[in-house]
Design a protein around this motif. Structure first.
Motif, short mmCIF file in Angstrom:
data_model
loop_
_atom_site.label_atom_id
_atom_site.label_comp_id
_atom_site.label_asym_id
_atom_site.label_seq_id
_atom_site.Cartn_x
_atom_site.Cartn_y
_atom_site.Cartn_z
N SER A 1 -3.53 -17.43 6.67
CA SER A 1 -3.15 -17.26 4.97
C SER A 1 -2.98 -16.07 4.11
O SER A 1 -3.96 -15.43 4.35
CB SER A 1 -4.16 -18.19 4.91
OG SER A 1 -3.67 -19.98 5.33
N ALA B 214 -2.09 -23.79 -0.26
CA ALA B 214 -2.71 -22.37 0.67
C ALA B 214 -4.29 -22.98 0.87
O ALA B 214 -4.33 -22.56 1.59
CB ALA B 214 -2.45 -21.30 0.24
N LEU B 215 -4.72 -22.85 -0.16
CA LEU B 215 -6.05 -23.12 0.23
C LEU B 215 -6.71 -24.33 0.76
O LEU B 215 -6.95 -24.27 1.54
CB LEU B 215 -6.76 -23.45 -1.57
CG LEU B 215 -6.82 -21.94 -2.16
CD1 LEU B 215 -7.34 -22.68 -3.65
CD2 LEU B 215 -7.23 -20.89 -1.73
N THR C 193 -0.61 -22.44 -4.76
CA THR C 193 -1.78 -21.78 -4.51
C THR C 193 -2.80 -23.06 -3.49
O THR C 193 -3.93 -22.39 -2.70
CB THR C 193 -2.54 -21.31 -6.10
OG1 THR C 193 -1.85 -20.10 -6.28
CG2 THR C 193 -3.58 -20.95 -5.32
N VAL D 146 -2.45 -16.37 0.05
CA VAL D 146 -3.08 -17.06 -1.02
C VAL D 146 -2.89 -15.91 -2.44
O VAL D 146 -3.50 -14.82 -2.55
CB VAL D 146 -4.29 -18.15 -1.46
CG1 VAL D 146 -4.04 -18.33 -2.38
CG2 VAL D 146 -4.62 -17.99 0.16
#
Length: 447
Positions: free
Chosen positions: A362, A212-213, A209, A364
């Motif tokens: 994206s 991805a951020l 996570t 997430v």
């Protein structure tokens, strides 16, 4: 700089009105009437620098017309007397068609129109008027595409040159108040500014996570260079689209706020209850208002619980189904055309229409923290001022109960409140247990 421009405009108005009834109100030596040059880095000067970057209009008439339009729009706030000569001229019956402008129904005095600007810059020069109409006055000029100037369209008036204009609310804040524009929550802009006082260190999420951020962070940092890269622009859509999905309380809103905080961009959470309407066409209209106001503002739009707006299309069996599917198609197009960051949040990824998910850069995933992450969240909450008496109890709760980050934060708030109320220096086991039980009961469980 604005003060110097106001005096320059005042001289220009005086000269043109003197020539109104003479034969010399056509071509004139533009190089003798150029606006003052600006010095320093100011929002006002930056606008004209942007005009030069976005257009190839650097001739004298265009420079004068641009400056006059802005000064006229600023005059009600900074120089109300600037337009008084027009009021006096109209009162004597001079140039009713030539001067343009109207008498306001809500305020005393003269409201300029684009015809007024044409009169000052071009007089009766037909060729020069045509040039300005295809340049500064054309809808593609940044004055209009950026929404700097608002034109009040009147269905009774077919000629756009005869419609009054004024300074947009956003640029009123920037140019007059010298402060950033923050729109107020309203029916025409059903979105609220959301912020956080926490930092990335407070965000406890799985490593995938976090990665991805960070990808979204990179786009925000490089967005200006990406926008100028011709190769990227030929192959990619403008803006960036992301989907955050997972159970409530797992950090989706916090992540959106942190992205905005690090990039120095405001995050606006859209209130879908004010966007979605049962009336045909109203949902699209409401959403358009949001995107139009957010366009070119470098705002992050956050659609929380987006299922209501971006849900799956259905097979068409009724007219309602057909209109609902049209809404989804419209939303898809608006999101693709937006040049900023759009984040959709949902509890379940499967609820979002596949047409949207294919277009996300994206996706997430946010999950309920595992035992290790839960313990880390408890430790970060109960530190410094609010230490826990029994650390083993905290570890037992973290290992046994699946609590989200938001629920752990609720436990902390309860414990901190009770410590303040009772004057305790540490969080007792009793208070901590009561806080945990309180959260578990919400979930239908018991300690």
């Amino acid at each position: 700089m604005i003060k110097a421009d106001i005096e320059w405009a005042r001289e220009l108005i005086s000269k043109r009105l003197e020539e109104l009834n003479s034969t010399s109100s056509g071509p004139w030596a533009m190089e003798n009437h150029l606006p003052p040059a600006w010095e320093g880095d100011t929002p006002y000067g930056d606008l004209f620098e942007l005009f030069r970057q976005e257009t190839d209009l650097d001739d004298a008439p265009s420079l004068i017309a641009e400056r006059l339009i802005l000064i006229f729009a600023l005059s009600p706030y900074l120089a109300p007397s600037l337009l008084e000569p027009f009021t006096k001229a109209l009162q004597t019956g001079q140039g009713l068609d030539t001067l343009g402008g109207i008498q306001s129904e809500t305020q005393f005095g003269f409201m300029p129109t684009l015809q007024t600007v044409l009169f000052i810059v071009a007089g009766n020069d037909v060729d020069l008027r045509k040039k300005l109409l295809s340049g500064v006055f054309h809808e593609a000029h940044p004055l209009w595409t950026m929404g700097i100037i608002d034109v009040h369209h009147d269905p009774r008036t077919k000629n756009p040159l005869l419609i009054p204009f004024e300074l947009n609310e956003e640029f009123y804040n920037i140019l007059v108040l010298d402060q950033p524009y923050k729109p107020q929550f309203s029916r025409t802009f059903p979105a609220q500014l959301v912020q956080t006082r926490e930092d990335w260190d407070d965000m406890v999420v799985p490593s995938d996570t976090r990665v991805a951020l960070e990808e979204i962070n990179i786009w925000l940092k490089e967005r200006e260079r990406i926008a100028k890269d011709e190769v990227i622009n030929r192959k990619a859509k403008r803006g960036y689209r992301a989907l955050f999905y997972g159970p409530s309380g797992t950090g989706k809103t916090m992540a959106a706020c942190l992205l905005g905080k690090e990039a120095g961009l405001p995050v606006y959470r859209v209130d879908l209850s004010m966007v979605v309407s049962k009336y045909i066409g109203e949902t699209e209209k409401n959403l358009s208002l949001i995107f139009e106001k957010a366009e070119n503002k470098e705002w992050i739009l956050f659609f929380d619980e987006a299922d209501a707006l971006f849900g799956k299309r259905t097979q068409v069996s009724t007219s309602n189904d057909r209109y609902a599917n049209q809404e989804v198609s419209f939303l898809l197009q608006r999101i693709e055309d937006f040049n900023g960051l759009v984040i959709l949040s949902s509890n379940f990824k499967a609820n979002i229409d596949s047409a949207f998910t294919r277009r996300f850069q994206s996706i997430v995933k946010f999950t309920i923290p595992n035992k290790t992450l839960r313990l880390e969240l408890f430790r970060r909450a109960f530190e410094k001022k609010y230490l826990l008496e029994d650390l083993q109890l905290m570890e037992n709760v973290a290992n046994k109960y699946e609590l989200s980050g938001a629920e752990i934060n609720n436990v902390f708030q309860y414990c901190a409140m009770m410590c303040l109320h009772k004057g305790l220096k540490k969080v007792s086991s009793e208070i901590f247990s009561q806080g945990v039980i309180k959260e578990l009961r919400k979930k239908g469980k018991a300690l």
